[in-house]
Design a protein around this motif. Structure first.
Motif, PDB file in Angstrom:
ATOM      1  N   CYS A   1      25.365  64.346 -89.228  1.00 31.50           N
ATOM      2  CA  CYS A   1      24.563  65.031 -90.236  1.00 31.50           C
ATOM      3  C   CYS A   1      23.718  66.128 -89.581  1.00 31.50           C
TER       4      CYS A   1
ATOM      5  N   ASP B   1      20.782  66.742 -90.271  1.00 26.69           N
ATOM      6  CA  ASP B   1      19.388  66.277 -90.257  1.00 26.69           C
ATOM      7  C   ASP B   1      18.731  66.500 -88.887  1.00 26.69           C
TER       8      ASP B   1
ATOM      9  N   ALA C   1      25.169  65.444 -94.492  1.00 30.22           N
ATOM     10  CA  ALA C   1      25.713  64.127 -94.807  1.00 30.22           C
ATOM     11  C   ALA C   1      27.073  63.838 -94.164  1.00 30.22           C
TER      12      ALA C   1
ATOM     13  N   HIS D   1      23.596  58.332 -91.007  1.00 24.22           N
ATOM     14  CA  HIS D   1      22.281  57.779 -90.639  1.00 24.22           C
ATOM     15  C   HIS D   1      21.554  57.293 -91.885  1.00 24.22           C
TER      16      HIS D   1
ATOM     17  N   CYS E   1      19.365  59.215 -95.116  1.00 27.94           N
ATOM     18  CA  CYS E   1      20.022  60.526 -95.191  1.00 27.94           C
ATOM     19  C   CYS E   1      19.730  61.175 -96.547  1.00 27.94           C
ATOM     20  N   GLY E   2      19.104  62.348 -96.504  1.00 20.40           N
ATOM     21  CA  GLY E   2      18.718  63.050 -97.735  1.00 20.40           C
ATOM     22  C   GLY E   2      19.917  63.400 -98.607  1.00 20.40           C
TER      23      GLY E   2
END
Ligand code: CO
Length: 220
Positions: free
Chosen positions: A41, A43, A66, A97, A100-101
């Protein structure tokens, strides 16, 4: 962090590397020979190299929101082709993870603008596993489960890629691994997927050379 600080950090990093080995960058510039392709990801909290404790040159990295493996993503396809054909990497890791947004946004219906099409594949994962997911009443557990299921699905998507299958038939590699980075503890969780078993179930649909025998198992 101040923007200029980055360049100060860089200077420090260069001197540290050179103090250990004066030829460090000379050697680095000669080429790469990584054994791993890491797909994770974007992130900012999930930094592939740092959490894996690896050095420059050891991991080929692709990151997107994602950790999605989409068959129409020419960026991803180029990365995978280069990794398996030219770098001859031995392992492909898909790492999701917790927290995860991208996965969280996909858990509830709603218009996400540009992200609608990108995150649709996670909604598809939800639909595939709706029976399991809807039974989980604890929201965090459900969220964690979708993160895990998304990783499994993206590993399956890796197995569908022609370059990957061609290499399998030729050499038995790469092995596909599904991981989740537990952002609450810092630990990497290996989902221990047996891709041989996973792929056996869907082989009648996705095998691009159904009559050829593989040299080695796909999996672990
Ligand atoms: Co994420």
């Amino acid at each position: 962090m101040r923007f200029k600080k980055i360049f100060q950090n860089n200077e420090k990093w260069v001197s540290e590397k050179l103090s250990i080995d004066p030829d460090y960058f000379k050697k680095l510039s000669c080429g790469q020979n990584p054994e791993f392709l890491y797909i994770g990801c974007s992130d900012s909290r999930v930094t592939a190299e740092e959490m894996m404790g690896v050095n420059p040159g050891e991991v080929f990295v692709h990151r997107n929101i994602a950790n999605i493996v989409s068959s129409t993503d020419s960026n991803l396809n180029a990365v995978v082709q280069f990794a398996v054909q030219h770098l001859k990497i031995k392992h492909i890791i898909v790492c999701g993870h917790y927290e995860c947004g991208g996965v969280k946004s996909s858990m509830n219906p709603g218009d996400l603008g540009q992200l609608n099409s990108w995150l649709q594949s996670i909604r598809d994962v939800y639909r595939l596993h709706q029976n399991t997911l809807d039974k989980i009443t604890n929201q965090r557990e459900k969220f964690d489960k979708l993160v895990e299921l998304n990783v499994v699905e993206q590993c399956i998507n890796i197995a569908k890629i022609d370059h990957v299958q061609r290499q399998w038939y030729k050499t038995g590699f790469p092995t596909i691994h599904g991981w989740v980075f537990n952002i609450r503890t810092g630990k990497i969780i290996d989902l221990e997927l047996n891709m041989d078993v996973v792929f056996a179930d869907i082989r009648s649909i996705y095998d691009l050379k159904p009559h050829k025998k593989r040299t080695k198992p796909f999996g672990n």
